[in-house]
Enzyme design. Sequence first.
Site, short mmCIF file in Angstrom:
data_model
loop_
_atom_site.label_atom_id
_atom_site.label_comp_id
_atom_site.label_asym_id
_atom_site.label_seq_id
_atom_site.Cartn_x
_atom_site.Cartn_y
_atom_site.Cartn_z
N MET A 1 -12.06 4.44 -0.39
CA MET A 1 -12.64 4.77 0.92
C MET A 1 -13.33 6.11 0.76
O MET A 1 -12.89 7.14 1.28
CB MET A 1 -11.53 4.82 1.99
CG MET A 1 -11.04 3.42 2.36
SD MET A 1 -9.43 3.45 3.17
CE MET A 1 -8.36 3.43 1.75
N PHE B 1 -5.88 5.42 8.10
CA PHE B 1 -4.47 5.68 8.38
C PHE B 1 -3.66 4.38 8.32
O PHE B 1 -4.19 3.31 8.59
CB PHE B 1 -4.31 6.32 9.76
CG PHE B 1 -5.04 7.63 9.86
CD1 PHE B 1 -4.45 8.81 9.42
CD2 PHE B 1 -6.34 7.68 10.33
CE1 PHE B 1 -5.14 10.01 9.47
CE2 PHE B 1 -7.05 8.87 10.38
CZ PHE B 1 -6.45 10.05 9.95
N SER C 1 0.85 -1.19 0.00
CA SER C 1 0.00 0.00 0.00
C SER C 1 0.88 1.24 0.00
O SER C 1 1.74 1.40 0.88
CB SER C 1 -0.89 0.01 1.24
OG SER C 1 -1.32 1.33 1.49
N GLY D 1 -2.32 -3.53 9.35
CA GLY D 1 -1.46 -4.17 10.34
C GLY D 1 -0.82 -5.46 9.88
O GLY D 1 -0.43 -6.30 10.71
N MET E 1 -11.06 -5.48 6.30
CA MET E 1 -10.23 -4.49 7.02
C MET E 1 -9.89 -5.03 8.41
O MET E 1 -10.79 -5.43 9.16
CB MET E 1 -10.99 -3.16 7.19
CG MET E 1 -11.22 -2.34 5.95
SD MET E 1 -9.76 -1.95 4.96
CE MET E 1 -8.73 -1.07 6.13
N HIS F 1 -8.50 0.96 -3.76
CA HIS F 1 -9.37 0.82 -2.58
C HIS F 1 -10.07 2.14 -2.32
O HIS F 1 -9.46 3.09 -1.82
CB HIS F 1 -8.48 0.39 -1.40
CG HIS F 1 -9.20 0.24 -0.10
ND1 HIS F 1 -8.55 0.08 1.09
CD2 HIS F 1 -10.53 0.21 0.20
CE1 HIS F 1 -9.43 -0.04 2.06
NE2 HIS F 1 -10.64 0.06 1.55
N MET G 1 -8.91 8.18 -0.40
CA MET G 1 -9.69 8.64 0.77
C MET G 1 -10.24 10.04 0.50
O MET G 1 -9.55 10.89 -0.05
CB MET G 1 -8.78 8.71 2.00
CG MET G 1 -8.10 7.39 2.31
SD MET G 1 -7.21 7.50 3.87
CE MET G 1 -6.39 5.90 3.89
N ASP H 1 -6.33 -6.08 4.93
CA ASP H 1 -5.73 -4.75 4.89
C ASP H 1 -5.70 -4.15 6.29
O ASP H 1 -6.76 -3.93 6.90
CB ASP H 1 -6.58 -3.87 3.95
CG ASP H 1 -5.98 -2.51 3.68
OD1 ASP H 1 -4.90 -2.20 4.21
OD2 ASP H 1 -6.61 -1.75 2.92
N HIS I 1 -1.41 -1.53 -4.11
CA HIS I 1 -2.68 -1.15 -3.48
C HIS I 1 -2.73 0.37 -3.33
O HIS I 1 -1.88 0.97 -2.68
CB HIS I 1 -2.75 -1.85 -2.11
CG HIS I 1 -4.01 -1.65 -1.35
ND1 HIS I 1 -5.14 -2.43 -1.52
CD2 HIS I 1 -4.32 -0.77 -0.36
CE1 HIS I 1 -6.08 -2.03 -0.68
NE2 HIS I 1 -5.62 -1.02 0.03
N ASP J 1 -4.72 3.56 -2.03
CA ASP J 1 -5.75 3.95 -1.07
C ASP J 1 -6.29 5.33 -1.40
O ASP J 1 -5.59 6.33 -1.31
CB ASP J 1 -5.15 3.96 0.35
CG ASP J 1 -4.97 2.55 0.88
OD1 ASP J 1 -5.95 1.79 0.88
OD2 ASP J 1 -3.84 2.22 1.30
C1 DX5 Z 1 -5.91 1.99 5.75
C2 DX5 Z 1 -5.57 1.59 4.34
C3 DX5 Z 1 -4.48 0.60 4.26
C4 DX5 Z 1 -3.20 1.05 4.90
C5 DX5 Z 1 -2.61 -0.13 5.58
O1 DX5 Z 1 -7.03 2.77 5.76
O2 DX5 Z 1 -6.69 1.06 3.66
O3 DX5 Z 1 -4.29 0.11 2.95
O4 DX5 Z 1 -2.26 1.56 4.01
O5 DX5 Z 1 -1.50 0.29 6.24
P1 DX5 Z 1 -0.65 -0.62 7.22
O6 DX5 Z 1 -0.18 -1.82 6.42
O7 DX5 Z 1 0.43 0.27 7.64
O8 DX5 Z 1 -1.58 -1.05 8.33
ZN ZN Z 2 -6.36 -0.05 1.75
#
Ligand code: DX5
Ligand code: ZN
Length: 221
Positions: free
Chosen positions: A74, A149, A14, A180, A143, A72, A43, A178, A39, A41
């Site tokens: 969001m 974040f 990501s 952690g 998720m 993705h 937002m 997705d 990936h 993201d």
């Molecule tokens: C969070 C995103 C993730 C994020 C994951 O809202 O959708 O894709 O980048 O980040 P890590 O791998 O650091 O948890």
């Molecule tokens: Zn994501």
Amino acid sequence: MRLPKAGTIEIAPSILSADFARLADEIAEIESAGVNIVHLDVMDGHFVPNITIGPQVIAKLRKYSNLVFDTHLMISEPAKYAKAFVEAGADHITFHIEVADDPEKLIDRLHELGVTAGICLNPETPVEQVEAVAPLCDMVLVMTVRPGFGAQEFMLEAAKKIAQIRKIVGPNIRIEVDGGINPQTTPIVVSYGADTLVAGNAIFAKSDRIAAINAIRGASK
Ligand code: DX5
Ligand code: ZN
């Protein structure tokens, strides 16, 4: 570019933790590590409390990369913007069940537009909400942090939904996870049935991204 058929473990770095001023170079670096997917993201500051990139940035990146653009969304109005993301060069588009008025219709529309489709559920969202539409998707995204974040702590309870979803969709639909994901959490999610591993902080916060990707790959076996 097409999402690889189910049956392989794929790591999808990501870019959220990458250097946004050097995105093309950052993506080239992970491409050289042999990943197939990146990936992205998106937002909107409304569905989630953060703002990232939109179609214009994706269109520019498209010229620099042959990776599968796993997008993705969001955002609060995925149907309104789906076409713009396809035109920008997205290969796979995931939207959130929590904001989908008519998820089946949007999945059909994405397929008509020539991309693969994914549904995503937040940590608090029960599996029942995606039960009817998950089998219509090419990939289901679970998720394991609250979206918005990077670098948050992995939520084990949310990851357990992967096993329930695997029972519903069978072996031919990808399950992406997705939030952690790192070499410690990878074996857990793979044992539940995830095959597509998003990792932001565990890759882009490291100076040696190739070693970081290999560490996750090693932990997935
Ligand atoms: C969070 C995103 C993730 C994020 C994951 O809202 O959708 O894709 O980048 O980040 P890590 O791998 O650091 O948890
Ligand atoms: Zn994501």
